[in-house]
Each structure stands twice: as structure tokens, then as C-alpha cells.
Motif scaffolding. Sequence first.
Motif, PDB file in Angstrom:
ATOM      1  N   LEU A   8      38.454  38.473  59.948  1.00  0.00           N
ATOM      2  CA  LEU A   8      38.380  39.171  58.663  1.00  0.00           C
ATOM      3  C   LEU A   8      39.418  38.642  57.683  1.00  0.00           C
ATOM      4  O   LEU A   8      39.147  38.533  56.479  1.00  0.00           O
ATOM      5  CB  LEU A   8      38.562  40.682  58.858  1.00  0.00           C
ATOM      6  N   SER A   9      40.593  38.296  58.185  1.00  0.00           N
ATOM      7  CA  SER A   9      41.616  37.761  57.285  1.00  0.00           C
ATOM      8  C   SER A   9      41.201  36.390  56.744  1.00  0.00           C
ATOM      9  O   SER A   9      41.466  36.079  55.585  1.00  0.00           O
ATOM     10  CB  SER A   9      42.991  37.712  57.959  1.00  0.00           C
ATOM     11  N   VAL A  10      40.523  35.589  57.552  1.00  0.00           N
ATOM     12  CA  VAL A  10      40.021  34.296  57.079  1.00  0.00           C
ATOM     13  C   VAL A  10      38.945  34.520  56.018  1.00  0.00           C
ATOM     14  O   VAL A  10      38.964  33.887  54.949  1.00  0.00           O
ATOM     15  CB  VAL A  10      39.479  33.443  58.243  1.00  0.00           C
ATOM     16  N   LEU A  11      38.006  35.421  56.286  1.00  0.00           N
ATOM     17  CA  LEU A  11      36.949  35.707  55.305  1.00  0.00           C
ATOM     18  C   LEU A  11      37.532  36.266  54.005  1.00  0.00           C
ATOM     19  O   LEU A  11      37.116  35.868  52.910  1.00  0.00           O
ATOM     20  CB  LEU A  11      35.932  36.691  55.890  1.00  0.00           C
ATOM     21  N   PHE A  12      38.489  37.156  54.111  1.00  0.00           N
ATOM     22  CA  PHE A  12      39.107  37.735  52.920  1.00  0.00           C
ATOM     23  C   PHE A  12      39.891  36.664  52.160  1.00  0.00           C
ATOM     24  O   PHE A  12      39.908  36.671  50.919  1.00  0.00           O
ATOM     25  CB  PHE A  12      40.008  38.920  53.297  1.00  0.00           C
ATOM     26  N   LEU A  16      39.440  35.600  48.292  1.00  0.00           N
ATOM     27  CA  LEU A  16      40.543  35.461  47.336  1.00  0.00           C
ATOM     28  C   LEU A  16      40.589  34.064  46.737  1.00  0.00           C
ATOM     29  O   LEU A  16      40.883  33.906  45.548  1.00  0.00           O
ATOM     30  CB  LEU A  16      41.876  35.777  48.007  1.00  0.00           C
ATOM     31  N   GLY A  17      40.307  33.066  47.548  1.00  0.00           N
ATOM     32  CA  GLY A  17      40.250  31.694  47.047  1.00  0.00           C
ATOM     33  C   GLY A  17      39.207  31.542  45.957  1.00  0.00           C
ATOM     34  O   GLY A  17      39.441  30.874  44.937  1.00  0.00           O
ATOM     35  N   TRP A  18      38.066  32.173  46.155  1.00  0.00           N
ATOM     36  CA  TRP A  18      37.006  32.136  45.147  1.00  0.00           C
ATOM     37  C   TRP A  18      37.457  32.836  43.868  1.00  0.00           C
ATOM     38  O   TRP A  18      37.240  32.323  42.763  1.00  0.00           O
ATOM     39  CB  TRP A  18      35.741  32.785  45.713  1.00  0.00           C
ATOM     40  N   ILE A  19      38.108  33.991  44.002  1.00  0.00           N
ATOM     41  CA  ILE A  19      38.615  34.727  42.838  1.00  0.00           C
ATOM     42  C   ILE A  19      39.626  33.858  42.076  1.00  0.00           C
ATOM     43  O   ILE A  19      39.570  33.747  40.844  1.00  0.00           O
ATOM     44  CB  ILE A  19      39.275  36.057  43.273  1.00  0.00           C
ATOM     45  N   ILE A  20      40.543  33.248  42.806  1.00  0.00           N
ATOM     46  CA  ILE A  20      41.570  32.404  42.178  1.00  0.00           C
ATOM     47  C   ILE A  20      40.919  31.195  41.506  1.00  0.00           C
ATOM     48  O   ILE A  20      41.294  30.813  40.385  1.00  0.00           O
ATOM     49  CB  ILE A  20      42.625  31.981  43.225  1.00  0.00           C
ATOM     50  N   PHE A  21      39.924  30.593  42.155  1.00  0.00           N
ATOM     51  CA  PHE A  21      39.217  29.453  41.571  1.00  0.00           C
ATOM     52  C   PHE A  21      38.541  29.856  40.263  1.00  0.00           C
ATOM     53  O   PHE A  21      38.643  29.148  39.260  1.00  0.00           O
ATOM     54  CB  PHE A  21      38.191  28.895  42.559  1.00  0.00           C
ATOM     55  N   CYS A  22      37.846  30.983  40.279  1.00  0.00           N
ATOM     56  CA  CYS A  22      37.173  31.449  39.061  1.00  0.00           C
ATOM     57  C   CYS A  22      38.178  31.665  37.934  1.00  0.00           C
ATOM     58  O   CYS A  22      37.950  31.263  36.787  1.00  0.00           O
ATOM     59  CB  CYS A  22      36.401  32.744  39.333  1.00  0.00           C
ATOM     60  N   ALA A  23      39.287  32.300  38.249  1.00  0.00           N
ATOM     61  CA  ALA A  23      40.308  32.555  37.227  1.00  0.00           C
ATOM     62  C   ALA A  23      40.919  31.242  36.726  1.00  0.00           C
ATOM     63  O   ALA A  23      41.154  31.089  35.520  1.00  0.00           O
ATOM     64  CB  ALA A  23      41.398  33.460  37.791  1.00  0.00           C
ATOM     65  N   SER A  24      41.154  30.316  37.613  1.00  0.00           N
ATOM     66  CA  SER A  24      41.794  29.053  37.237  1.00  0.00           C
ATOM     67  C   SER A  24      40.882  28.145  36.426  1.00  0.00           C
ATOM     68  O   SER A  24      41.362  27.290  35.679  1.00  0.00           O
ATOM     69  CB  SER A  24      42.272  28.307  38.486  1.00  0.00           C
ATOM     70  N   THR A  25      39.580  28.320  36.565  1.00  0.00           N
ATOM     71  CA  THR A  25      38.624  27.488  35.829  1.00  0.00           C
ATOM     72  C   THR A  25      38.014  28.229  34.637  1.00  0.00           C
ATOM     73  O   THR A  25      37.118  27.697  33.984  1.00  0.00           O
ATOM     74  CB  THR A  25      37.508  26.983  36.762  1.00  0.00           C
ATOM     75  N   GLY A  26      38.491  29.442  34.386  1.00  0.00           N
ATOM     76  CA  GLY A  26      38.018  30.193  33.230  1.00  0.00           C
ATOM     77  C   GLY A  26      36.653  30.826  33.401  1.00  0.00           C
ATOM     78  O   GLY A  26      36.043  31.243  32.422  1.00  0.00           O
ATOM     79  N   GLN A  27      36.179  30.904  34.628  1.00  0.00           N
ATOM     80  CA  GLN A  27      34.879  31.524  34.880  1.00  0.00           C
ATOM     81  C   GLN A  27      35.024  33.041  34.963  1.00  0.00           C
ATOM     82  O   GLN A  27      36.063  33.548  35.357  1.00  0.00           O
ATOM     83  CB  GLN A  27      34.297  30.996  36.193  1.00  0.00           C
ATOM     84  N   SER A  28      33.985  33.735  34.612  1.00  0.00           N
ATOM     85  CA  SER A  28      33.982  35.194  34.731  1.00  0.00           C
ATOM     86  C   SER A  28      33.124  35.576  35.931  1.00  0.00           C
ATOM     87  O   SER A  28      32.305  34.796  36.396  1.00  0.00           O
ATOM     88  CB  SER A  28      33.417  35.827  33.460  1.00  0.00           C
ATOM     89  N   ASN A  29      33.355  36.784  36.428  1.00  0.00           N
ATOM     90  CA  ASN A  29      32.510  37.304  37.500  1.00  0.00           C
ATOM     91  C   ASN A  29      32.544  38.825  37.439  1.00  0.00           C
ATOM     92  O   ASN A  29      33.271  39.425  36.642  1.00  0.00           O
ATOM     93  CB  ASN A  29      32.920  36.757  38.876  1.00  0.00           C
ATOM     94  N   LEU A  30      31.777  39.448  38.278  1.00  0.00           N
ATOM     95  CA  LEU A  30      31.649  40.902  38.300  1.00  0.00           C
ATOM     96  C   LEU A  30      32.997  41.592  38.511  1.00  0.00           C
ATOM     97  O   LEU A  30      33.296  42.602  37.881  1.00  0.00           O
ATOM     98  CB  LEU A  30      30.666  41.311  39.407  1.00  0.00           C
ATOM     99  N   PHE A  31      33.842  41.025  39.349  1.00  0.00           N
ATOM    100  CA  PHE A  31      35.126  41.649  39.658  1.00  0.00           C
ATOM    101  C   PHE A  31      36.056  41.635  38.455  1.00  0.00           C
ATOM    102  O   PHE A  31      36.771  42.603  38.206  1.00  0.00           O
ATOM    103  CB  PHE A  31      35.783  40.961  40.858  1.00  0.00           C
ATOM    104  N   PHE A  32      36.037  40.556  37.676  1.00  0.00           N
ATOM    105  CA  PHE A  32      36.872  40.484  36.477  1.00  0.00           C
ATOM    106  C   PHE A  32      36.423  41.525  35.454  1.00  0.00           C
ATOM    107  O   PHE A  32      37.248  42.134  34.777  1.00  0.00           O
ATOM    108  CB  PHE A  32      36.831  39.090  35.859  1.00  0.00           C
ATOM    109  N   GLU A  33      35.120  41.701  35.344  1.00  0.00           N
ATOM    110  CA  GLU A  33      34.594  42.699  34.401  1.00  0.00           C
ATOM    111  C   GLU A  33      34.987  44.109  34.836  1.00  0.00           C
ATOM    112  O   GLU A  33      35.322  44.952  34.010  1.00  0.00           O
ATOM    113  CB  GLU A  33      33.071  42.567  34.282  1.00  0.00           C
ATOM    114  N   LEU A  34      34.939  44.372  36.126  1.00  0.00           N
ATOM    115  CA  LEU A  34      35.338  45.672  36.656  1.00  0.00           C
ATOM    116  C   LEU A  34      36.819  45.940  36.398  1.00  0.00           C
ATOM    117  O   LEU A  34      37.201  47.026  35.978  1.00  0.00           O
ATOM    118  CB  LEU A  34      35.034  45.744  38.155  1.00  0.00           C
ATOM    119  N   VAL A  35      37.650  44.940  36.630  1.00  0.00           N
ATOM    120  CA  VAL A  35      39.097  45.071  36.449  1.00  0.00           C
ATOM    121  C   VAL A  35      39.432  45.394  34.991  1.00  0.00           C
ATOM    122  O   VAL A  35      40.347  46.169  34.713  1.00  0.00           O
ATOM    123  CB  VAL A  35      39.811  43.775  36.927  1.00  0.00           C
ATOM    124  N   LYS A  36      38.683  44.811  34.067  1.00  0.00           N
ATOM    125  CA  LYS A  36      38.931  45.056  32.638  1.00  0.00           C
ATOM    126  C   LYS A  36      38.684  46.516  32.254  1.00  0.00           C
ATOM    127  O   LYS A  36      39.253  47.012  31.292  1.00  0.00           O
ATOM    128  CB  LYS A  36      38.033  44.160  31.784  1.00  0.00           C
TER     129      LYS A  36
END
Length: 130
Positions: A8-12, A16-36
Motif C-alpha cells: 500500500l505504501s508503494v501504491l500510495f 503521490l508521484g502522479w500528483i507531484i508530476f501533475c503539479a510540476s507540469t502545470g496539469q490540473s486534475n480532480l484532486f486539485f479542483e477539490l483542494v481549491k
Amino acid sequence: MVKLFAGLSVLFSLFLGWIIFCASTGQSNLFFELVKRVPYGDKWGHLLLFGTLTLLVNLGTNFRRVYLGGFKPYLGAIAVAVFVFIEECSQAYLPQRTFDLFDLFADALGIFLFSWLSYLIEMKTKTLIR
């Protein structure tokens, strides 16, 4: 059970890697919209995401500890803290990101709180085994 939490820690971590990648490349996703939509959502996200990772890694390493000058923190907490520090500091050099000391504080608080939760779980499981 330890193998389950290690997995589970590897999957999580991949999540997180995907979240960081999206943020670092300026991409948006459902989680960023929720956080806003949540007050201080970014800070809550940092606390919960890195706290959860800390808990999963602590469980996945069977509460392994390291010695640091008379202090015995969890190996998982140290590993997550090192990763968080490097990742947060790297944001100062990425055009899509900004370094925020409060993000680092939220990360540290999450690591601390979920390490405390790890400790409570560790003590409870030791009591049940005896």
C-alpha cells in the motif's frame, strides 16, 4: 500484514508521484479542483497526504526505528521527511511551482501526527500480542 502495508505504501507513493508530476507540469486534475474548494485545502492536503504516507511506510517497515543521537524515530518518518524536504525545496527551481514554507510546515506536522498515530498502533499491537 506488514507486506500488505508495504504494498500500500508503494501504491500510495505512486499516487503521490502522479500528483507531484501533475503539479510540476502545470496539469490540473480532480484532486486539485477539490483542494481549491476547501479552506486551506492545499495545507490540509499536504498534512494528510504525507501523513498517510508516513503511517503506511511505518506500518510497512514494521515500525522499524533508527538511532539519531539518543532519539529513535521511525525509519519511515525519516524517509518521508527527507523526500518531502527535497521535493519542496526543488519547487524553487521549477517554473510551474513555488516554494512555500507553510507547505513544508504542513508536511512536517503530518509526518509528526501520523508518526504519533503509528506509535499508538505499535503499542496497541504489542499489547495484543502479549
